[in-house]
Design an enzyme around this catalytic site. Structure first.
Site, PDB file in Angstrom:
ATOM      1  N   CYS A 100      10.315  21.081  38.906  1.00 52.23           N
ATOM      2  CA  CYS A 100      11.519  20.472  38.416  1.00 52.23           C
ATOM      3  C   CYS A 100      11.723  20.382  37.149  1.00 52.23           C
ATOM      4  CB  CYS A 100      11.548  18.801  39.025  1.00 52.23           C
ATOM      5  SG  CYS A 100      12.868  18.079  38.816  1.00 52.23           S
ATOM      6  N   CYS A 196       9.783  12.561  42.576  1.00 58.95           N
ATOM      7  CA  CYS A 196      11.230  12.237  42.515  1.00 58.95           C
ATOM      8  C   CYS A 196      12.194  11.841  43.569  1.00 58.95           C
ATOM      9  CB  CYS A 196      11.920  13.054  41.324  1.00 58.95           C
ATOM     10  SG  CYS A 196      11.649  14.718  41.712  1.00 58.95           S
TER      11      CYS A 196
END
Length: 362
Positions: A100, A196
């Protein structure tokens, strides 16, 4: 005189809030961006995105800077989430937060910031950047308890040159104190944890939505059948919880731990005792290597490494390096080396790069 425009990735947390605060105090033309990386409209109660957006908006109002919103949900699914699922299908344990950072926060976000007229971005990561010898170096954050260089080993020279890390020289309590003095609503906000896009939802429940569970046997290394697992994807090396194995009459009552996963026959291998020898190995093989300098180091390389976040640096030797990967030898046996996780290399505070763990042995 107003300095250059810098776009700060605002997550709604205290670290990115103070990153923006420090840049405003330095006189920069600061813009905030709130990124939406996961579509969660049908998952109410698990994700804090709405609250985080409101906190980011409040911070920008307090600092007198504009807030932009952008969605990277398509990029996230294509570049990060697909990899996440593929790794679990292979029986491995991935770390999507690293990808990410590389693909979303320091690529898609950086591209977006440039469209907003900025040459540089800033984040609330606890790391430092240093330019010397015509190269960008990624250094550990000053706060040893918050250093996040492990998650940023995938950055390249161009990404580092375009990034600022304003809180990297601060300790966490200093960051909270700065936020409180500035009247930022995030000053006492709890740090986010976990992957996340999973948020606070139960991991097993989340994964079941995307991958079919395949129950299989739980065995000892000697082949003794102890029970049945709900799916290899729900377990990782070194794990204790969730095995559903009770004590045995001939056992010593010590808890059971995952020692290996055998995807070829869908078998979970467990051993009894936290320090069982089967859980420890001195060598590993890693692939998908990335070196921040842009080129591999000369081997043999005596350095330090982490095989998981928050682990203390472990002395090791990078023994072999070829186009397919690297072989690493640790001076001391390492517990629960996990395929799919990352090994990250250091020389003191300097993060050299890293790779994905494929296998471990003695």
């Amino acid at each position: 005189m107003v300095k250059s425009r810098i776009v700060v990735g605002l997550s709604g947390g205290v670290d990115s809030s103070v990153a923006a605060l420090l840049l405003v105090e330095q006189g920069h033309d600061v813009h905030g961006v709130f990124m939406k990386n996961w579509e969660d409209s049908h998952e109410a109660g698990y994700c804090s995105a709405a609250e985080d957006l409101e906190d980011a908006r409040s911070v920008c109002d307090t600092l007198g800077i504009p807030l932009h919103q952008v969605s990277f949900t398509a990029e996230y699914r294509e570049r990060v989430f697909r990899y996440f699922l593929d790794e679990y299908r292979r029986g491995r344990t991935p770390n999507p937060d690293i990808l990410c950072n590389t693909e979303i926060k320091f690529r898609a976000f950086l591209d977006h910031a440039r469209r907003l007229g900025a040459k540089r971005i800033a984040t609330g990561h606890y790391v430092r950047r240093e330019a010397r010898d015509d190269q960008q170096h990624l250094l550990k954050g000053r706060d040893p308890n918050k250093d996040q260089s492990y998650f940023l080993y995938g950055l390249d020279q161009s990404q580092l040159a375009s990034a600022l890390f304003p809180v990297g020289d601060l300790h966490k309590q200093e960051v909270r104190d700065r936020a409180a003095r500035a009247g930022l609503v995030t000053h006492a906000k709890k740090d986010s944890t976990g992957i996340c896009f999973i948020g606070e939802r139960p991991f097993r429940e989340f994964l079941n939505r995307f991958l079919p569970a395949q129950p299989g046997p739980i065995r000892t290394p000697e082949g003794e059948l102890l029970g049945e697992h709900a799916g290899l994807m729900f377990h990782t090396i070194g794990q204790r919880q969730g095995l559903g194995i009770g004590g045995r009459r001939d056992g010593d009552g010590a808890p059971w731990y995952v020692a290996n996963k055998e995807p070829e026959n869908n078998t979970l291998i467990v051993v009894q005792g936290h320090d069982h020898p089967t859980l420890f190995h001195r060598r590993l093989r890693a692939s998908q290597l990335h070196w921040i300098a842009g080129q591999a180091p000369t081997i043999p390389l005596h350095c330090q490494a982490k095989i998981r976040y928050r682990q203390h640096d472990q002395a090791c030797v990078l023994d072999a390096l070829d186009p397919r990967g690297a072989t690493v030898r640790f001076l001391e046996p390492q517990r629960a080396i996990t395929p799919g996780q990352s090994i990250v290399f250091y020389l003191a505070d300097n993060c050299l790069g890293g790779g994905t763990i494929d296998a471990a042995w003695d």
